[in-house]
Design an enzyme around this catalytic site. Structure first.
Site, PDB file in Angstrom:
ATOM      1  N   LYS A 291      -5.540   2.472  -0.190  1.00  0.00           N
ATOM      2  CA  LYS A 291      -5.109   1.480  -1.186  1.00  0.00           C
ATOM      3  C   LYS A 291      -4.509   0.277  -0.483  1.00  0.00           C
ATOM      4  O   LYS A 291      -3.469   0.367   0.160  1.00  0.00           O
ATOM      5  CB  LYS A 291      -4.051   2.064  -2.117  1.00  0.00           C
ATOM      6  CG  LYS A 291      -3.779   1.081  -3.267  1.00  0.00           C
ATOM      7  CD  LYS A 291      -2.478   1.325  -3.992  1.00  0.00           C
ATOM      8  CE  LYS A 291      -1.339   0.481  -3.528  1.00  0.00           C
ATOM      9  NZ  LYS A 291      -1.481  -0.961  -3.761  1.00  0.00           N
TER      10      LYS A 291
ATOM     11  N   GLU B  39       5.591   4.387   8.220  1.00  0.00           N
ATOM     12  CA  GLU B  39       5.964   3.252   9.075  1.00  0.00           C
ATOM     13  C   GLU B  39       6.666   2.263   8.164  1.00  0.00           C
ATOM     14  O   GLU B  39       6.032   1.637   7.327  1.00  0.00           O
ATOM     15  CB  GLU B  39       4.713   2.667   9.726  1.00  0.00           C
ATOM     16  CG  GLU B  39       5.046   1.878  10.968  1.00  0.00           C
ATOM     17  CD  GLU B  39       5.153   0.401  10.671  1.00  0.00           C
ATOM     18  OE1 GLU B  39       6.284  -0.032  10.322  1.00  0.00           O
ATOM     19  OE2 GLU B  39       4.147  -0.305  10.793  1.00  0.00           O
TER      20      GLU B  39
ATOM     21  N   GLU C 167      16.498  -6.170   6.104  1.00  0.00           N
ATOM     22  CA  GLU C 167      15.217  -6.761   6.499  1.00  0.00           C
ATOM     23  C   GLU C 167      14.909  -7.930   5.547  1.00  0.00           C
ATOM     24  O   GLU C 167      14.805  -7.732   4.339  1.00  0.00           O
ATOM     25  CB  GLU C 167      14.122  -5.701   6.395  1.00  0.00           C
ATOM     26  CG  GLU C 167      12.788  -6.179   6.919  1.00  0.00           C
ATOM     27  CD  GLU C 167      11.714  -5.100   6.879  1.00  0.00           C
ATOM     28  OE1 GLU C 167      11.604  -4.401   5.864  1.00  0.00           O
ATOM     29  OE2 GLU C 167      10.983  -4.984   7.885  1.00  0.00           O
TER      30      GLU C 167
HETATM   31  P1  NDP Z   1       6.093  -1.793  -0.820  1.00  0.00           P
HETATM   32  O1  NDP Z   1       6.660  -0.677  -0.024  1.00  0.00           O
HETATM   33  O2  NDP Z   1       6.298  -1.788  -2.283  1.00  0.00           O
HETATM   34  O3  NDP Z   1       4.499  -1.870  -0.593  1.00  0.00           O
HETATM   35  C1  NDP Z   1       3.753  -1.210   0.386  1.00  0.00           C
HETATM   36  C2  NDP Z   1       2.529  -0.532  -0.230  1.00  0.00           C
HETATM   37  O4  NDP Z   1       2.939   0.553  -1.054  1.00  0.00           O
HETATM   38  C3  NDP Z   1       1.732  -1.449  -1.151  1.00  0.00           C
HETATM   39  O5  NDP Z   1       0.365  -1.111  -1.082  1.00  0.00           O
HETATM   40  C4  NDP Z   1       2.307  -1.095  -2.502  1.00  0.00           C
HETATM   41  O6  NDP Z   1       1.494  -1.450  -3.563  1.00  0.00           O
HETATM   42  C5  NDP Z   1       2.448   0.406  -2.379  1.00  0.00           C
HETATM   43  N1  NDP Z   1       3.396   1.005  -3.316  1.00  0.00           N
HETATM   44  C6  NDP Z   1       4.360   0.409  -4.068  1.00  0.00           C
HETATM   45  N2  NDP Z   1       5.028   1.330  -4.789  1.00  0.00           N
HETATM   46  C7  NDP Z   1       4.488   2.534  -4.487  1.00  0.00           C
HETATM   47  C8  NDP Z   1       4.754   3.885  -4.901  1.00  0.00           C
HETATM   48  N3  NDP Z   1       5.738   4.175  -5.755  1.00  0.00           N
HETATM   49  N4  NDP Z   1       4.019   4.888  -4.386  1.00  0.00           N
HETATM   50  C9  NDP Z   1       3.033   4.621  -3.502  1.00  0.00           C
HETATM   51  N5  NDP Z   1       2.731   3.380  -3.076  1.00  0.00           N
HETATM   52  C10 NDP Z   1       3.448   2.342  -3.554  1.00  0.00           C
HETATM   53  O7  NDP Z   1       6.565  -3.138  -0.206  1.00  0.00           O
HETATM   54  P2  NDP Z   1       6.631  -4.558  -0.954  1.00  0.00           P
HETATM   55  O8  NDP Z   1       5.305  -5.151  -0.902  1.00  0.00           O
HETATM   56  O9  NDP Z   1       7.271  -4.415  -2.288  1.00  0.00           O
HETATM   57  O10 NDP Z   1       7.638  -5.344  -0.022  1.00  0.00           O
HETATM   58  C11 NDP Z   1       9.037  -5.159  -0.191  1.00  0.00           C
HETATM   59  C12 NDP Z   1       9.742  -5.184   1.124  1.00  0.00           C
HETATM   60  O11 NDP Z   1       9.275  -4.122   1.942  1.00  0.00           O
HETATM   61  C13 NDP Z   1       9.491  -6.433   1.956  1.00  0.00           C
HETATM   62  O12 NDP Z   1      10.315  -7.464   1.592  1.00  0.00           O
HETATM   63  C14 NDP Z   1       9.757  -5.929   3.342  1.00  0.00           C
HETATM   64  O13 NDP Z   1      11.122  -5.976   3.609  1.00  0.00           O
HETATM   65  C15 NDP Z   1       9.299  -4.489   3.288  1.00  0.00           C
HETATM   66  N6  NDP Z   1       7.942  -4.306   3.847  1.00  0.00           N
HETATM   67  C16 NDP Z   1       7.809  -3.733   5.053  1.00  0.00           C
HETATM   68  C17 NDP Z   1       6.565  -3.596   5.613  1.00  0.00           C
HETATM   69  C18 NDP Z   1       6.360  -2.979   6.940  1.00  0.00           C
HETATM   70  O14 NDP Z   1       5.348  -3.242   7.575  1.00  0.00           O
HETATM   71  N7  NDP Z   1       7.221  -2.129   7.394  1.00  0.00           N
HETATM   72  C19 NDP Z   1       5.359  -4.093   4.954  1.00  0.00           C
HETATM   73  C20 NDP Z   1       5.601  -4.638   3.641  1.00  0.00           C
HETATM   74  C21 NDP Z   1       6.850  -4.746   3.144  1.00  0.00           C
HETATM   75  P3  NDP Z   1       1.689  -2.916  -4.200  1.00  0.00           P
HETATM   76  O15 NDP Z   1       1.307  -3.896  -3.156  1.00  0.00           O
HETATM   77  O16 NDP Z   1       0.751  -2.915  -5.290  1.00  0.00           O
HETATM   78  O17 NDP Z   1       3.128  -2.994  -4.623  1.00  0.00           O
END
Ligand code: NDP
Length: 490
Positions: free
Chosen positions: A195, A269, A400
């Site tokens: 996904k 991660e 972060e």
């Molecule tokens: P999320 O953790 O929400 O998103 C990461 C992935 O998980 C996306 O594909 C998201 O879908 C999906 N997701 C969201 N909710 C669920 C759930 N309950 N169960 C399973 N999968 C889920 O990160 P955000 O995009 O909301 O970003 C928020 C913060 O997270 C950022 O500001 C940053 O600080 C941190 N972040 C860290 C990352 C890293 O590489 N370590 C990468 C991205 C964000 P969808 O996109 O549809 O929400």
């Protein structure tokens, strides 16, 4: 090029040194109006759709399927069927051929993918072209090489594929994260349901075209788009044997709670708040480049971004002066312009989060610096930012931000640097700048971080494992270590 001034008979000199626009053409990308879900090698019509946009212009790009629980179950069933129908049992050397093919097609179509990545995600084209795409192809090449050597990688342990892997990826490196997840899973004989993030699905959907070109058997890779509900349905699916997640710590913790006791394998991660530590004996100009690359690369949307700069007190002033001067030369703007250094913020939600944390920094008493720069009127933008006078307890030093915002702190001795650098719930990465090799090793042993860069920053290689400690998650991706989460040993 800027207008030329001609004085008397003397040679022409530019009136100013700004760059003329150098936009990469979008013509190479052929977008469809709407996309379905890629299940069992076919496009499945979704029941609901949402619009994906360009964060730089807010213009709509395409309609994307919102996969329901039932759609996710279909994808998992397709992956299971492909696993049982032969993918898990064909010789590794045959699986390798498909991976090599995918890698080569990615190289051939690199420009198309790079342009699309910048259109949908907002990152500068020079980064998607020179970092994301070459690294994504390199991961497929690297893991193709392991596919027929698993017995040698894990001698006397009888490596076997795990089954169906559910993979959930974020929006900061859409295609690269896809490669990090899919390449080792396939090399080990697993099948996949992936996904992509809600805001950046387009390169994953274009990748389905690559899978068809490579004639990968139907169902080995399935792509289900949608928001967090689709991710949650994948985690809940009983047909999934392993979950690999990259994203926020909060969602990661929820997944861990949910999977506890189910016997499913899990790698997480999550976020980071890396320390980039600069000693007074380092090559200062190089360190400034490393600091800039550490935090402004990909608008700071990087889990291992060097978001806390620790400057040794004796060089604090010259270092901050040089850094501010360097910031004035960063070009913020159109992601498709080849001269752009800092592109668009990925979404309005992320922009709000950055603004909120920056405001907290001001309120708590830190001093803010932003170079003069004109931001485009449409789209989501944030100027490169440096905070000085930051205390360890401030939110901007603890949380972060995931944006182009650097917090500068100081230290006097190596011991103090270690204590301050480790004072974080995270532990993903760190940087050390010094000319003494012995000091680098001394620091690396004491920093609680999965990766420690020495006199460089944000360097990636498929042969090198990457992953965190503490709230940055567990499990490693990349290298030999990256195979293990996709194998069982019996
Ligand atoms: P999320 O953790 O929400 O998103 C990461 C992935 O998980 C996306 O594909 C998201 O879908 C999906 N997701 C969201 N909710 C669920 C759930 N309950 N169960 C399973 N999968 C889920 O990160 P955000 O995009 O909301 O970003 C928020 C913060 O997270 C950022 O500001 C940053 O600080 C941190 N972040 C860290 C990352 C890293 O590489 N370590 C990468 C991205 C964000 P969808 O996109 O549809 O929400």
């Amino acid at each position: 090029m800027a207008e030329l001034d001609r004085k008397g008979g003397s040679p022409a000199v530019p009136a100013d040194w700004t760059y003329a626009p150098a936009p990469e053409s979008k013509d190479i990308v052929k977008l469809r109006e709407r996309y379905g879900l890629f299940v069992g090698g076919e496009w499945l019509e979704p029941t609901e759709s949402y619009e994906t946009i360009s964060p730089a212009t807010e213009e709509p790009l395409a309609m994307i399927g919102q996969a329901t629980k039932a759609d996710v179950e279909l994808a998992v069933a397709a992956a299971r069927a492909a696993f049982d129908d032969g993918w898990s049992s064909i010789p590794g050397s045959e699986r390798a051929k498909y991976l090599f093919r995918i890698a080569r097609i990615l190289q051939e179509r690199a420009r198309e993918f790079a342009v699309l990545e910048s259109m949908n995600g907002g990152k500068p084209i020079k980064e998607s072209r020179d970092v994301d795409l070459p690294l994504a192809a390199a991961h497929f090449f690297y893991y193709a090489g392991w596919a027929d050597k698993l017995e040698y990688a894990f001698p006397n342990r009888r490596p076997r594929p795990v089954g169906v892997a559910g993979q959930i990826i974020p929006w900061n490196f859409p295609l690269l994260m896809l490669a990090w997840k899919i390449a080792p899973a396939l090399a080990c004989g697993n099948t996949v349901v992936l996904k992509p993030a809600e805001t950046t699905p387009l390169t994953a959907l274009l990748f389905c075209d690559v899978l068809r070109q490579a004639e990968l058997p139907a169902g080995v890779v399935n792509i289900v788009t949608g928001d967090g509900r689709t991710g949650a349905a994948l985690v809940e699916s009983e047909g999934v044997d392993k979950i690999a997640f990259t994203g926020s710590t909060d969602v990661g913790k929820g997944i861990q709670r949910q999977l506890a006791g189910t016997g499913k394998k899990l790698t997480l991660e999550l976020g980071g708040k890396a320390a980039n530590i600069v000693f007074d004996d380092c090559a200062l100009d190089q360190a400034v480049e490393g600091i800039v690359n550490g935090i402004y690369f990909n608008q700071g949307h990087v889990c291992c971004a060097g978001s806390r700069l620790f400057a040794q007190e004796s060089i604090y002033e010259p270092l901050v002066d040089k850094l501010k001067r360097r910031l004035e030369t960063l070009r913020v703007g159109d992601p498709l312009d080849k001269n752009t250094d800092v592109g668009a913020i990925n979404s309005s939600m992320q922009l709000e989060k950055i603004k909120e944390l920056v405001e907290s920094g001001r309120q708590e008493g830190a001093e803010i610096y932003q170079p003069p720069c004109r931001l485009p009127e449409k789209g989501y933008w944030f100027a490169p930012t440096v905070f000085t006078n930051v205390a360890q307890s401030y939110r901007i030093a603890q949380e972060e931000i995931f944006g182009p915002v650097l917090s500068v702190l100081t230290f006097r001795t190596p011991d103090e640097a270690i204590e301050k650098a480790n004072n974080t719930p995270y532990g993903l990465s760190a940087g050390v700048w010094t000319e003494k090799g012995s000091r680098i090793l001394w620091m690396a042993q004491r920093l609680r971080a999965g990766v420690v860069w020495a006199n460089t920053y944000n360097r990636f290689d498929p042969t090198s494992p990457f992953g965190g400690y503490k709230e940055s998650g567990f499990g490693r991706e990349g290298g030999l270590h990256g195979l293990e989460p996709y194998l069982r040993f019996d």
